[in-house]
Design a protein around this motif. Structure first.
Motif, PDB file in Angstrom:
ATOM      1  N   TRP A  66       0.945  -1.071   0.073  1.00 23.08           N
ATOM      2  CA  TRP A  66      -0.038   0.092  -0.050  1.00 23.08           C
ATOM      3  C   TRP A  66       0.967   1.285   0.009  1.00 23.08           C
ATOM      4  O   TRP A  66       1.777   1.133   0.766  1.00 23.08           O
ATOM      5  N   TYR A  67       0.589   2.130  -0.761  1.00 23.82           N
ATOM      6  CA  TYR A  67       1.313   3.515  -0.997  1.00 23.82           C
ATOM      7  C   TYR A  67       0.432   4.683  -0.940  1.00 23.82           C
ATOM      8  O   TYR A  67      -0.660   4.477  -1.153  1.00 23.82           O
ATOM      9  N   VAL A  68       0.712   5.652  -0.040  1.00 22.02           N
ATOM     10  CA  VAL A  68       0.018   6.946  -0.132  1.00 22.02           C
ATOM     11  C   VAL A  68       0.776   7.966  -0.894  1.00 22.02           C
ATOM     12  O   VAL A  68       1.925   8.066  -0.696  1.00 22.02           O
ATOM     13  N   VAL A  69      -0.121   8.671  -1.572  1.00 22.13           N
ATOM     14  CA  VAL A  69       0.553  10.058  -2.475  1.00 22.13           C
ATOM     15  C   VAL A  69      -0.185  11.308  -1.929  1.00 22.13           C
ATOM     16  O   VAL A  69      -1.409  11.155  -1.767  1.00 22.13           O
ATOM     17  N   ASP A  70       0.455  12.190  -1.400  1.00 28.85           N
ATOM     18  CA  ASP A  70       0.031  13.479  -1.156  1.00 28.85           C
ATOM     19  C   ASP A  70       0.074  14.569  -2.704  1.00 28.85           C
ATOM     20  O   ASP A  70       0.840  14.751  -3.137  1.00 28.85           O
ATOM     21  N   ALA A  71      -1.233  14.643  -3.181  1.00 28.10           N
ATOM     22  CA  ALA A  71      -1.368  15.154  -4.378  1.00 28.10           C
ATOM     23  C   ALA A  71      -1.312  16.683  -4.401  1.00 28.10           C
ATOM     24  O   ALA A  71      -1.580  17.742  -5.526  1.00 28.10           O
ATOM     25  N   ALA A  72      -1.312  17.331  -3.038  1.00 24.59           N
ATOM     26  CA  ALA A  72      -1.207  18.840  -3.025  1.00 24.59           C
ATOM     27  C   ALA A  72      -0.046  19.365  -3.748  1.00 24.59           C
ATOM     28  O   ALA A  72       1.118  19.225  -3.489  1.00 24.59           O
ATOM     29  N   GLY A  73      -0.484  20.382  -4.830  1.00 24.37           N
ATOM     30  CA  GLY A  73       0.548  21.225  -5.468  1.00 24.37           C
ATOM     31  C   GLY A  73       1.283  20.136  -6.820  1.00 24.37           C
ATOM     32  O   GLY A  73       2.068  20.695  -7.364  1.00 24.37           O
ATOM     33  N   LYS A  74       0.803  18.903  -6.854  1.00 21.02           N
ATOM     34  CA  LYS A  74       1.439  18.475  -8.210  1.00 21.02           C
ATOM     35  C   LYS A  74       0.443  18.106  -9.286  1.00 21.02           C
ATOM     36  O   LYS A  74      -0.524  18.403  -9.315  1.00 21.02           O
ATOM     37  N   PRO A  75       1.291  18.356 -10.383  1.00 20.65           N
ATOM     38  CA  PRO A  75       0.493  18.323 -11.704  1.00 20.65           C
ATOM     39  C   PRO A  75      -0.213  17.081 -11.851  1.00 20.65           C
ATOM     40  O   PRO A  75       0.239  16.045 -11.666  1.00 20.65           O
ATOM     41  N   LEU A  76      -1.671  17.121 -12.460  1.00 26.82           N
ATOM     42  CA  LEU A  76      -2.317  15.995 -12.701  1.00 26.82           C
ATOM     43  C   LEU A  76      -1.936  15.193 -13.565  1.00 26.82           C
ATOM     44  O   LEU A  76      -1.721  13.723 -13.123  1.00 26.82           O
ATOM     45  N   GLY A  77      -1.490  15.327 -14.729  1.00 33.70           N
ATOM     46  CA  GLY A  77      -0.939  14.254 -15.652  1.00 33.70           C
ATOM     47  C   GLY A  77       0.120  13.535 -15.147  1.00 33.70           C
ATOM     48  O   GLY A  77       0.426  12.179 -15.482  1.00 33.70           O
ATOM     49  N   ARG A  78       1.171  14.299 -14.508  1.00 37.20           N
ATOM     50  CA  ARG A  78       2.317  13.835 -14.182  1.00 37.20           C
ATOM     51  C   ARG A  78       2.258  12.593 -13.034  1.00 37.20           C
ATOM     52  O   ARG A  78       2.762  11.690 -12.676  1.00 37.20           O
ATOM     53  N   LEU A  79       1.249  13.273 -12.029  1.00 35.94           N
ATOM     54  CA  LEU A  79       0.816  12.340 -10.965  1.00 35.94           C
ATOM     55  C   LEU A  79       0.246  11.076 -11.312  1.00 35.94           C
ATOM     56  O   LEU A  79       0.470  10.125 -10.807  1.00 35.94           O
ATOM     57  N   ALA A  80      -0.684  11.314 -12.120  1.00 36.43           N
ATOM     58  CA  ALA A  80      -1.672  10.117 -12.847  1.00 36.43           C
ATOM     59  C   ALA A  80      -0.913   9.089 -13.535  1.00 36.43           C
ATOM     60  O   ALA A  80      -0.792   7.949 -13.341  1.00 36.43           O
ATOM     61  N   SER A  81       0.296   9.387 -14.175  1.00 37.19           N
ATOM     62  CA  SER A  81       1.305   8.480 -15.051  1.00 37.19           C
ATOM     63  C   SER A  81       1.971   7.559 -13.958  1.00 37.19           C
ATOM     64  O   SER A  81       2.171   6.312 -14.340  1.00 37.19           O
ATOM     65  N   GLU A  82       2.497   8.527 -12.644  1.00 37.77           N
ATOM     66  CA  GLU A  82       3.134   7.599 -11.861  1.00 37.77           C
ATOM     67  C   GLU A  82       2.310   6.669 -10.813  1.00 37.77           C
ATOM     68  O   GLU A  82       2.573   5.551 -10.562  1.00 37.77           O
ATOM     69  N   ILE A  83       0.870   7.167 -10.862  1.00 39.23           N
ATOM     70  CA  ILE A  83       0.004   6.249 -10.172  1.00 39.23           C
ATOM     71  C   ILE A  83      -0.227   4.952 -10.846  1.00 39.23           C
ATOM     72  O   ILE A  83      -0.375   4.015 -10.519  1.00 39.23           O
ATOM     73  N   ALA A  84      -0.445   5.365 -12.324  1.00 41.83           N
ATOM     74  CA  ALA A  84      -0.841   4.179 -13.131  1.00 41.83           C
ATOM     75  C   ALA A  84       0.368   3.140 -13.243  1.00 41.83           C
ATOM     76  O   ALA A  84       0.154   1.942 -13.236  1.00 41.83           O
ATOM     77  N   ARG A  85       1.558   3.810 -13.346  1.00 38.15           N
ATOM     78  CA  ARG A  85       2.564   2.849 -13.244  1.00 38.15           C
ATOM     79  C   ARG A  85       2.732   1.632 -11.945  1.00 38.15           C
ATOM     80  O   ARG A  85       2.844   0.729 -11.993  1.00 38.15           O
ATOM     81  N   VAL A  86       2.400   2.363 -10.814  1.00 40.03           N
ATOM     82  CA  VAL A  86       2.397   1.519  -9.521  1.00 40.03           C
ATOM     83  C   VAL A  86       1.106   0.536  -9.586  1.00 40.03           C
ATOM     84  O   VAL A  86       1.228  -0.563  -9.234  1.00 40.03           O
ATOM     85  N   LEU A  87      -0.017   1.010  -9.946  1.00 42.24           N
ATOM     86  CA  LEU A  87      -1.264   0.265 -10.150  1.00 42.24           C
ATOM     87  C   LEU A  87      -0.951  -0.963 -11.189  1.00 42.24           C
ATOM     88  O   LEU A  87      -1.623  -2.115 -10.998  1.00 42.24           O
ATOM     89  N   ARG A  88      -0.242  -0.866 -12.264  1.00 45.00           N
ATOM     90  CA  ARG A  88      -0.028  -1.739 -13.197  1.00 45.00           C
ATOM     91  C   ARG A  88       1.127  -2.732 -12.545  1.00 45.00           C
ATOM     92  O   ARG A  88       1.139  -4.037 -13.043  1.00 45.00           O
ATOM     93  N   GLY A  89       2.112  -2.244 -11.848  1.00 46.90           N
ATOM     94  CA  GLY A  89       3.141  -3.021 -11.330  1.00 46.90           C
ATOM     95  C   GLY A  89       4.367  -2.959 -12.057  1.00 46.90           C
ATOM     96  O   GLY A  89       5.123  -3.856 -11.771  1.00 46.90           O
ATOM     97  N   LYS A  90       4.486  -1.902 -12.850  1.00 43.56           N
ATOM     98  CA  LYS A  90       5.649  -1.692 -13.761  1.00 43.56           C
ATOM     99  C   LYS A  90       6.892  -1.448 -12.742  1.00 43.56           C
ATOM    100  O   LYS A  90       7.840  -1.469 -13.249  1.00 43.56           O
ATOM    101  N   HIS A  91       6.844  -0.883 -11.605  1.00 43.97           N
ATOM    102  CA  HIS A  91       7.848  -0.575 -10.832  1.00 43.97           C
ATOM    103  C   HIS A  91       8.616  -1.888 -10.153  1.00 43.97           C
ATOM    104  O   HIS A  91       9.575  -1.893  -9.529  1.00 43.97           O
TER     105      HIS A  91
END
Length: 148
Positions: free
Chosen positions: A19-44
């Motif tokens: 389980w990971y927690v991300v604070d979205a405050a002040g982060k750009p939407l697209g760049r944050l979403a791509s990192e989240i999608a990478r972890v959800l897929r398991g590419k890390h």
């Protein structure tokens, strides 16, 4: 000497979920979403298998403080149609963030996942909250390092 490609089974994929927690405050939407999608897929993970859900759970907090660069708050719109004649509606992201703060992150991440049953299964591991509080403290989530 032959080498075989590793392919995770369903049991192996579900065994090592974190389980990971991300604070979205002040982060750009697209760049944050791509990192989240990478972890959800398991590419890390080194055990990534394209046809298995090897990803981890992601909790996003402070979704109402996400940042859209440029004039996207007013120029970017969310479009929907009710299915009846004249049922087209457009809503700017400024109003959408005020009404449903978690929706823009969910929509951005959904667009970056596979468009099949596997992608819909991966999206269930995403938990988005508008405030800094979340009910998943028992899972002991680790902070996710997002390099933006």
């Amino acid at each position: 000497m032959s080498q075989t490609t590793f392919s995770a089974t369903k049991e192996q994929a579900q065994a090592g979920r974190s389980w990971y927690v991300v604070d979205a405050a002040g982060k750009p939407l697209g760049r944050l979403a791509s990192e989240i999608a990478r972890v959800l897929r398991g590419k890390h993970k080194p055990t990534f298998t394209p046809h298995q859900d090897t990803g981890d759970f992601v909790i996003v907090v402070n979704a109402d403080k996400i940042r859209l660069t440029g004039n996207k708050l007013d120029q970017k719109h969310y479009y929907s149609h009710s299915g009846i004649p004249g049922g087209f509606s457009a809503e700017s992201y400024r109003h959408l963030l005020a009404r449903k703060p978690a929706f823009p992150i969910e929509k951005a991440v959904k667009g970056m996942l596979p468009k099949n049953v596997l992608g819909r299964e991966m999206l269930t591991k995403l938990k988005v909250y508008a405030t800094p509080d979340h009910p998943h403290a028992a899972q002991k989530p680790q902070p996710l390092k997002v390099s933006l």
